[in-house]
Design a protein around this motif. Structure first.
Motif, mmCIF file in Angstrom:
data_model
loop_
_atom_site.group_PDB
_atom_site.id
_atom_site.type_symbol
_atom_site.label_atom_id
_atom_site.label_comp_id
_atom_site.label_asym_id
_atom_site.label_seq_id
_atom_site.Cartn_x
_atom_site.Cartn_y
_atom_site.Cartn_z
ATOM 1 N N ARG A 156 69.570 -3.787 -4.203
ATOM 2 C CA ARG A 156 68.713 -3.190 -2.726
ATOM 3 C C ARG A 156 68.361 -1.713 -2.962
ATOM 4 N NH1 ARG A 156 72.031 -1.972 1.757
ATOM 5 N NH2 ARG A 156 73.084 -3.831 1.134
ATOM 6 N N MET A 157 69.102 -1.091 -3.576
ATOM 7 C CA MET A 157 68.654 0.253 -3.853
ATOM 8 C C MET A 157 67.608 0.407 -4.934
ATOM 9 S SD MET A 157 70.949 3.638 -5.431
ATOM 10 C CE MET A 157 71.063 2.854 -7.149
ATOM 11 N N PHE A 158 67.473 -0.494 -5.939
ATOM 12 C CA PHE A 158 66.607 -0.419 -7.060
ATOM 13 C C PHE A 158 65.377 -1.020 -6.349
ATOM 14 C CE2 PHE A 158 69.778 -0.123 -10.250
ATOM 15 C CZ PHE A 158 69.283 1.030 -10.774
ATOM 16 N N ARG A 159 65.331 -1.955 -5.437
ATOM 17 C CA ARG A 159 64.142 -2.501 -4.834
ATOM 18 C C ARG A 159 63.523 -1.444 -4.083
ATOM 19 N NH1 ARG A 159 66.989 -6.817 -2.482
ATOM 20 N NH2 ARG A 159 67.424 -8.351 -4.081
ATOM 21 N N VAL A 160 64.153 -0.245 -3.692
ATOM 22 C CA VAL A 160 63.735 0.679 -2.905
ATOM 23 C C VAL A 160 63.052 1.886 -3.640
ATOM 24 C CG1 VAL A 160 63.988 2.437 -1.126
ATOM 25 C CG2 VAL A 160 65.047 0.248 -0.816
ATOM 26 N N ILE A 161 63.842 1.893 -4.710
ATOM 27 C CA ILE A 161 63.519 3.176 -5.631
ATOM 28 C C ILE A 161 62.536 2.949 -6.649
ATOM 29 C CG2 ILE A 161 64.589 4.654 -7.322
ATOM 30 C CD1 ILE A 161 67.118 4.656 -5.954
ATOM 31 N N MET A 162 62.434 1.737 -7.191
ATOM 32 C CA MET A 162 61.609 1.353 -8.347
ATOM 33 C C MET A 162 60.204 1.435 -8.037
ATOM 34 S SD MET A 162 63.491 0.787 -10.875
ATOM 35 C CE MET A 162 62.048 0.309 -11.927
ATOM 36 N N PRO A 163 59.561 1.101 -6.711
ATOM 37 C CA PRO A 163 58.249 1.327 -6.648
ATOM 38 C C PRO A 163 57.714 2.683 -6.747
ATOM 39 C CG PRO A 163 58.898 -0.291 -5.169
ATOM 40 C CD PRO A 163 60.276 0.311 -5.704
ATOM 41 N N TYR A 164 58.435 3.628 -6.235
ATOM 42 C CA TYR A 164 58.221 5.159 -6.351
ATOM 43 C C TYR A 164 58.524 5.811 -7.807
ATOM 44 C CZ TYR A 164 58.691 4.868 -1.319
ATOM 45 O OH TYR A 164 58.578 4.483 -0.012
ATOM 46 N N LEU A 172 55.942 7.565 -12.882
ATOM 47 C CA LEU A 172 55.654 7.400 -14.405
ATOM 48 C C LEU A 172 54.152 7.158 -14.555
ATOM 49 C CD1 LEU A 172 58.709 5.258 -15.231
ATOM 50 C CD2 LEU A 172 58.382 7.547 -15.778
ATOM 51 N N LEU A 173 53.451 6.422 -13.798
ATOM 52 C CA LEU A 173 52.086 5.878 -14.061
ATOM 53 C C LEU A 173 51.168 7.430 -13.845
ATOM 54 C CD1 LEU A 173 51.247 2.546 -12.353
ATOM 55 C CD2 LEU A 173 51.315 3.039 -14.706
ATOM 56 N N GLN A 174 51.752 8.055 -12.929
ATOM 57 C CA GLN A 174 50.859 9.551 -12.650
ATOM 58 C C GLN A 174 51.200 10.120 -13.967
ATOM 59 O OE1 GLN A 174 51.923 10.944 -8.765
ATOM 60 N NE2 GLN A 174 50.875 9.602 -7.836
ATOM 61 N N PHE A 175 52.430 10.339 -14.314
ATOM 62 C CA PHE A 175 52.645 11.271 -15.666
ATOM 63 C C PHE A 175 52.236 10.658 -16.771
ATOM 64 C CE2 PHE A 175 56.719 12.615 -13.529
ATOM 65 C CZ PHE A 175 56.451 13.996 -13.626
ATOM 66 N N ARG A 176 51.939 9.253 -16.824
ATOM 67 C CA ARG A 176 51.093 8.867 -18.087
ATOM 68 C C ARG A 176 49.465 9.454 -17.954
ATOM 69 N NH1 ARG A 176 50.878 2.578 -18.836
ATOM 70 N NH2 ARG A 176 52.628 2.756 -20.175
#
Length: 85
Positions: free
Chosen positions: A53-61, A66-70
């Motif tokens: 549940r924690m990873f489901r919440v955190i992963m989109p952010y 990471l896409l913005q850093f790329r």
């Protein structure tokens, strides 16, 4: 913005402190040696469902950052190293 009087905040804090003290006395002194069945099986560890549940919440952010850093560090090296202050 409505400011609460300081005495009201103090009263609430003292009530919380009294509640914690009473719960400590009840659980540590009065119920000494009495352990309920569900408390015995209650683990202190983290369950797998909690981690998922924690990873489901955190992963989109995390993925978005990471896409913005790329995007920030892609392209010509001379333009990516320029920083606006």
């Amino acid at each position: 913005m409505i400011l609460l009087p300081i005495w009201f905040i103090s009263v609430v804090a003292y009530m919380g402190l009294i509640y914690l003290g009473l719960m400590f006395v009840f659980k540590a002194v009065i119920r000494r040696g009495v352990v309920e069945e569900e408390e015995m099986h209650k683990g202190a560890g983290v369950r797998e469902e909690d981690v998922k549940r924690m990873f489901r919440v955190i992963m989109p952010y995390l993925n978005e950052s990471l896409l913005q850093f790329r995007a920030l560090f892609s392209g010509d090296l001379s333009t990516t190293l320029k920083v606006k202050i």
